[in-house]
Design a protein around this motif. Structure first.
Motif, PDB file in Angstrom:
ATOM      1  N   VAL A   1      32.682 -17.660 -41.492  1.00  0.00           N
ATOM      2  CA  VAL A   1      30.881 -17.976 -41.570  1.00  0.00           C
ATOM      3  C   VAL A   1      30.506 -17.087 -40.306  1.00  0.00           C
ATOM      4  O   VAL A   1      29.237 -16.244 -40.458  1.00  0.00           O
ATOM      5  CB  VAL A   1      30.643 -19.232 -41.274  1.00  0.00           C
ATOM      6  CG1 VAL A   1      29.208 -19.657 -41.125  1.00  0.00           C
ATOM      7  CG2 VAL A   1      31.274 -20.000 -42.734  1.00  0.00           C
ATOM      8  N   THR A   2      31.116 -16.737 -39.105  1.00  0.00           N
ATOM      9  CA  THR A   2      30.186 -16.466 -37.972  1.00  0.00           C
ATOM     10  C   THR A   2      30.324 -14.935 -37.664  1.00  0.00           C
ATOM     11  O   THR A   2      29.613 -14.354 -37.373  1.00  0.00           O
ATOM     12  CB  THR A   2      30.940 -17.091 -36.607  1.00  0.00           C
ATOM     13  OG1 THR A   2      32.140 -16.899 -36.546  1.00  0.00           O
ATOM     14  CG2 THR A   2      30.611 -18.558 -36.485  1.00  0.00           C
ATOM     15  N   VAL A   3      31.530 -14.380 -38.125  1.00  0.00           N
ATOM     16  CA  VAL A   3      31.652 -12.901 -38.190  1.00  0.00           C
ATOM     17  C   VAL A   3      30.601 -12.242 -38.716  1.00  0.00           C
ATOM     18  O   VAL A   3      29.769 -11.417 -38.440  1.00  0.00           O
ATOM     19  CB  VAL A   3      32.931 -12.381 -38.721  1.00  0.00           C
ATOM     20  CG1 VAL A   3      33.075 -10.834 -38.698  1.00  0.00           C
ATOM     21  CG2 VAL A   3      34.078 -12.808 -37.729  1.00  0.00           C
ATOM     22  N   PRO A   4      30.291 -12.391 -40.055  1.00  0.00           N
ATOM     23  CA  PRO A   4      29.137 -11.677 -40.733  1.00  0.00           C
ATOM     24  C   PRO A   4      27.700 -11.984 -39.828  1.00  0.00           C
ATOM     25  O   PRO A   4      27.021 -10.990 -39.915  1.00  0.00           O
ATOM     26  CB  PRO A   4      29.071 -12.292 -42.100  1.00  0.00           C
ATOM     27  CG  PRO A   4      30.407 -12.961 -42.341  1.00  0.00           C
ATOM     28  CD  PRO A   4      30.789 -13.388 -41.066  1.00  0.00           C
ATOM     29  N   ALA A   5      27.598 -13.246 -39.458  1.00  0.00           N
ATOM     30  CA  ALA A   5      26.381 -13.614 -38.659  1.00  0.00           C
ATOM     31  C   ALA A   5      26.266 -12.632 -37.491  1.00  0.00           C
ATOM     32  O   ALA A   5      25.116 -11.696 -37.228  1.00  0.00           O
ATOM     33  CB  ALA A   5      26.181 -14.866 -38.139  1.00  0.00           C
TER      34      ALA A   5
ATOM     35  N   ILE B   1      27.510  -9.641 -37.178  1.00  0.00           N
ATOM     36  CA  ILE B   1      27.389  -8.010 -37.483  1.00  0.00           C
ATOM     37  C   ILE B   1      26.067  -7.839 -37.597  1.00  0.00           C
ATOM     38  O   ILE B   1      25.195  -6.810 -37.136  1.00  0.00           O
ATOM     39  CB  ILE B   1      28.049  -7.914 -38.597  1.00  0.00           C
ATOM     40  CG1 ILE B   1      29.589  -8.024 -38.253  1.00  0.00           C
ATOM     41  CG2 ILE B   1      27.669  -6.564 -39.031  1.00  0.00           C
ATOM     42  CD1 ILE B   1      30.684  -7.645 -39.611  1.00  0.00           C
ATOM     43  N   ILE B   2      25.254  -8.836 -38.338  1.00  0.00           N
ATOM     44  CA  ILE B   2      23.832  -8.970 -38.799  1.00  0.00           C
ATOM     45  C   ILE B   2      23.031  -8.776 -37.477  1.00  0.00           C
ATOM     46  O   ILE B   2      21.961  -7.930 -37.320  1.00  0.00           O
ATOM     47  CB  ILE B   2      23.348  -9.841 -39.769  1.00  0.00           C
ATOM     48  CG1 ILE B   2      24.263  -9.735 -41.123  1.00  0.00           C
ATOM     49  CG2 ILE B   2      21.904  -9.798 -39.696  1.00  0.00           C
ATOM     50  CD1 ILE B   2      23.870 -10.956 -42.167  1.00  0.00           C
ATOM     51  N   LEU B   3      23.267  -9.840 -36.417  1.00  0.00           N
ATOM     52  CA  LEU B   3      22.642  -9.719 -35.249  1.00  0.00           C
ATOM     53  C   LEU B   3      22.836  -8.664 -34.758  1.00  0.00           C
ATOM     54  O   LEU B   3      21.867  -8.053 -33.900  1.00  0.00           O
ATOM     55  CB  LEU B   3      23.026 -11.037 -34.522  1.00  0.00           C
ATOM     56  CG  LEU B   3      22.643 -12.435 -35.146  1.00  0.00           C
ATOM     57  CD1 LEU B   3      23.501 -13.268 -34.248  1.00  0.00           C
ATOM     58  CD2 LEU B   3      21.154 -12.781 -34.651  1.00  0.00           C
TER      59      LEU B   3
ATOM     60  N   PHE C   1      19.370  -3.466 -23.285  1.00  0.00           N
ATOM     61  CA  PHE C   1      20.661  -4.581 -23.631  1.00  0.00           C
ATOM     62  C   PHE C   1      19.937  -5.792 -23.755  1.00  0.00           C
ATOM     63  O   PHE C   1      20.444  -6.755 -24.444  1.00  0.00           O
ATOM     64  CB  PHE C   1      21.593  -4.330 -22.722  1.00  0.00           C
ATOM     65  CG  PHE C   1      22.366  -3.252 -22.924  1.00  0.00           C
ATOM     66  CD1 PHE C   1      23.615  -2.684 -23.696  1.00  0.00           C
ATOM     67  CD2 PHE C   1      22.037  -2.070 -21.826  1.00  0.00           C
ATOM     68  CE1 PHE C   1      24.013  -1.733 -23.640  1.00  0.00           C
ATOM     69  CE2 PHE C   1      22.802  -0.738 -21.990  1.00  0.00           C
ATOM     70  CZ  PHE C   1      23.773  -0.677 -22.901  1.00  0.00           C
ATOM     71  N   VAL C   2      18.606  -5.930 -23.300  1.00  0.00           N
ATOM     72  CA  VAL C   2      18.046  -7.499 -23.604  1.00  0.00           C
ATOM     73  C   VAL C   2      18.186  -8.112 -24.923  1.00  0.00           C
ATOM     74  O   VAL C   2      18.434  -9.020 -24.936  1.00  0.00           O
ATOM     75  CB  VAL C   2      16.687  -7.483 -22.948  1.00  0.00           C
ATOM     76  CG1 VAL C   2      15.936  -8.846 -23.210  1.00  0.00           C
ATOM     77  CG2 VAL C   2      16.546  -7.062 -21.682  1.00  0.00           C
ATOM     78  N   PRO C   3      17.685  -7.268 -26.035  1.00  0.00           N
ATOM     79  CA  PRO C   3      17.934  -7.764 -27.348  1.00  0.00           C
ATOM     80  C   PRO C   3      19.320  -8.134 -27.624  1.00  0.00           C
ATOM     81  O   PRO C   3      19.476  -9.196 -28.378  1.00  0.00           O
ATOM     82  CB  PRO C   3      17.012  -6.710 -28.348  1.00  0.00           C
ATOM     83  CG  PRO C   3      16.153  -5.899 -27.272  1.00  0.00           C
ATOM     84  CD  PRO C   3      16.941  -5.872 -25.992  1.00  0.00           C
ATOM     85  N   ILE C   4      20.216  -7.260 -27.303  1.00  0.00           N
ATOM     86  CA  ILE C   4      21.598  -7.409 -27.696  1.00  0.00           C
ATOM     87  C   ILE C   4      21.981  -8.908 -26.822  1.00  0.00           C
ATOM     88  O   ILE C   4      22.746  -9.527 -27.616  1.00  0.00           O
ATOM     89  CB  ILE C   4      22.373  -6.191 -27.250  1.00  0.00           C
ATOM     90  CG1 ILE C   4      21.989  -4.999 -28.145  1.00  0.00           C
ATOM     91  CG2 ILE C   4      24.022  -6.541 -27.323  1.00  0.00           C
ATOM     92  CD1 ILE C   4      22.982  -3.739 -28.018  1.00  0.00           C
ATOM     93  N   ILE C   5      21.686  -8.833 -25.646  1.00  0.00           N
ATOM     94  CA  ILE C   5      22.071 -10.215 -24.907  1.00  0.00           C
ATOM     95  C   ILE C   5      21.726 -11.331 -25.693  1.00  0.00           C
ATOM     96  O   ILE C   5      22.112 -12.333 -25.983  1.00  0.00           O
ATOM     97  CB  ILE C   5      21.670  -9.935 -23.646  1.00  0.00           C
ATOM     98  CG1 ILE C   5      22.376  -8.976 -22.937  1.00  0.00           C
ATOM     99  CG2 ILE C   5      21.819 -11.307 -22.786  1.00  0.00           C
ATOM    100  CD1 ILE C   5      22.026  -8.599 -21.367  1.00  0.00           C
ATOM    101  N   PHE C   6      20.372 -11.269 -26.203  1.00  0.00           N
ATOM    102  CA  PHE C   6      19.722 -12.435 -26.571  1.00  0.00           C
ATOM    103  C   PHE C   6      20.323 -12.808 -28.083  1.00  0.00           C
ATOM    104  O   PHE C   6      20.445 -13.904 -28.309  1.00  0.00           O
ATOM    105  CB  PHE C   6      18.249 -12.234 -26.780  1.00  0.00           C
ATOM    106  CG  PHE C   6      17.204 -13.231 -27.414  1.00  0.00           C
ATOM    107  CD1 PHE C   6      16.843 -14.243 -26.942  1.00  0.00           C
ATOM    108  CD2 PHE C   6      17.127 -13.105 -28.857  1.00  0.00           C
ATOM    109  CE1 PHE C   6      16.291 -15.327 -27.391  1.00  0.00           C
ATOM    110  CE2 PHE C   6      16.311 -13.861 -29.311  1.00  0.00           C
ATOM    111  CZ  PHE C   6      15.658 -15.222 -28.890  1.00  0.00           C
TER     112      PHE C   6
END
Length: 331
Positions: A219-223, A225-227, A258-263
């Motif tokens: 369940v979490t891996v696809p989430a 990837i999308i994020l 990198f702020v959006p990635i951290i978020f």
């Protein structure tokens, strides 16, 4: 209705992703019917989700503060997150033990409270620490990296993988044996070996099934990837308004934040931790009911006898599998 162990494993391993999630959702829905008997059952889950959310927030908060040029506060957040991470095994096991006790008291017809579960857990706190210690050991074993080739290292990797799965299953049998019968860990493990001989015929197929083992990752891996894709795009286009770093890309300097990635990873980790705690809660409830049905069937309240048998037999999974078999026969 009897339930076949190999069939159960095959059902969960071979079902299409959508049907597998539906089966898990049905199991969760039926678990809520158990929770509905006493709302105190959910209180340990609430505490675990809050604890893990704080731990994850401290960790990613450190990255945020670092990006905004507050390395001192960022380092403090990392330290707090580290200590929360170490203690989480003790905290989780304590809450899981309390949940197991409340479930047991509920199915035998009592009216338990979280306060009562707290008092009961204090009497077995040494056993809880033992289980938590093994959890920590297994956590480090799981995260150990064995690189390189060779038959020996391959066997080590297989052994560690198998050991982790065995402990995950054993842990959920140990919880009710300690919470319900106050058994010492060594005694509980010995009793576990004899447990299968006491399983009713209608339930023998599900002894040893870890039906939720791979659900969290699926369940979490696809989430994640999308994020990551969304946050990477925001990192490029948002470099003018957020703290950015210049990256050399094919000879050109590209500004990237990198702020959006951290978020995004903070949100993703919050989701995965809450989902993991939910899966764990379902396991604790399920195996406590299972343990009670095997060891103390005479104590279960009369109005729940049939309901618990259907619940333990994973009836909803069996029905999904039967529908698929009918579709195949029609084709």
């Amino acid at each position: 209705m009897s339930f076949d162990f190999d069939k159960a494993n095959q059902s969960f391993d071979s079902l299409p992703y959508k049907d597998r999630l539906k089966s898990i959702a049905d199991l969760a829905k039926n678990t809520l019917s158990i929770v509905g008997k006493d709302k105190d059952i959910i209180k340990p889950w609430i505490r675990m989700t809050i604890y893990h959310s704080i731990m994850v927030t401290f960790f990613f908060g450190g990255f945020f503060l670092w990006q905004y040029n507050h390395p001192g506060y960022g380092f403090l957040c990392f330290v707090l997150a580290f200590f929360l991470f170490l203690y989480k095994h003790f905290y989780d096991n304590k809450q899981e033990m309390r949940m197991s006790w409340i479930v047991y008291e509920t199915v035998i017809g009592n009216d338990p409270s979280y306060k009562g579960a707290t008092t009961a857990s204090k009497e077995i706190k040494w056993y809880i620490r033992k289980i938590a210690g093994i959890d920590i050991l297994m956590s480090f074993v799981n995260k150990s990296k064995y690189t390189g080739g060779g038959i020996v290292k391959m066997l080590i990797r297989l052994f560690i993988s198998g050991l982790e799965e065995v402990w995950d299953l054993a842990n959920h049998y140990l919880l009710p044996s300690v919470a319900v019968d106050r058994l010492d860990i060594t005694t509980a493990i010995k009793e576990m070996k004899k447990l299968k001989d006491r399983v009713p015929e209608s339930l023998v197929g599900i002894f040893g099934i870890d039906f939720l083992g791979k659900v969290v990752r699926q369940v979490t891996v696809p989430a994640y990837i999308i994020l990551f894709i969304i946050s990477a795009a925001l990192g490029y286009f948002g470099s003018e308004i957020l703290p950015a770093t210049t990256i050399d890309f094919n000879g050109d300097d590209v500004a990237f934040t990198f702020v959006p990635i951290i978020f995004a990873f903070w949100i993703g980790k919050l989701f995965s931790n809450i989902f993991e705690r939910t899966v764990t809660a379902i396991k604790v409830i399920y195996f406590t009911v299972f343990y009670t049905k095997i060891t103390h069937p005479d104590r279960i309240r009369e109005d729940m006898q049939d309901e618990l048998v259907d619940y333990l037999n994973l009836k909803q999974v069996d029905e999904v599998d039967n529908l698929e078999e009918q579709d195949v026969e029609q084709e």
